[in-house]
Motif scaffolding. Structure first.
Motif, PDB file in Angstrom:
ATOM      1  N   ASN A  43       0.435  -0.902   0.158  1.00 19.37           N
ATOM      2  CA  ASN A  43      -0.401  -0.155  -0.130  1.00 19.37           C
ATOM      3  C   ASN A  43       1.222   1.215  -0.222  1.00 19.37           C
ATOM      4  N   LYS A 104      -0.818  -0.423  -4.745  1.00 15.69           N
ATOM      5  CA  LYS A 104      -2.001  -0.407  -4.727  1.00 15.69           C
ATOM      6  C   LYS A 104      -2.361   1.051  -4.059  1.00 15.69           C
ATOM      7  N   SER A 106      -3.231   5.049  -2.350  1.00 15.35           N
ATOM      8  CA  SER A 106      -4.521   5.632  -2.204  1.00 15.35           C
ATOM      9  C   SER A 106      -4.275   7.089  -1.725  1.00 15.35           C
TER      10      SER A 106
END
Length: 128
Positions: A43, A104, A106
């Protein structure tokens, strides 16, 4: 978790057949990577600015103390994923094969903006 079964590997007794030995292997969660088969997920949290204008980041690797330099293009939306081939886990059955590292993304939005920042954003960002 997975198991290994060693047939007839238990104690041998004159009056009985040796029993099987069963080893159970439990995988511990990694502090920064999530595993899906041979692929690893990592992440990445970007600031709003870096998600809009792009940036260079260093991505940690599972088997190297050095990270991987990754150049990110402008306009990375929340939920976007990028695949880095052959930087995942080594395949258990074929050591020549590796999974992928999947980034990923964000986006962290600022907690507040000044009136001047809001006005500047209104001027430079499109409505659509």
């Amino acid at each position: 978790s997975s198991g290994i079964n060693a047939e007839y590997g238990g104690n041998v007794n004159i009056d009985s057949i040796p029993a099987d030995i069963v080893f159970t292997i439990k995988e511990k969660p990694h502090p920064i990577f999530e595993r899906a088969g041979d692929d690893l997920m990592y992440n990445v949290s970007l600031s709003l600015k870096n998600s809009l204008v792009g940036s260079d980041i260093i991505v940690p690797l599972i088997d190297s103390p050095r990270g991987l330099d990754v150049r990110l293009p402008p306009l990375i939306p929340p939920g976007f994923s990028r695949v880095i081939p052959f930087h995942g886990m080594q395949n258990q059955k074929d050591g020549a094969k590796r999974g992928d590292l999947i980034l990923k993304f964000s986006v962290c939005y600022p907690e507040s903006l000044t009136p001047q920042q809001i006005e500047s954003l209104r001027k430079i960002l499109p409505d659509h």
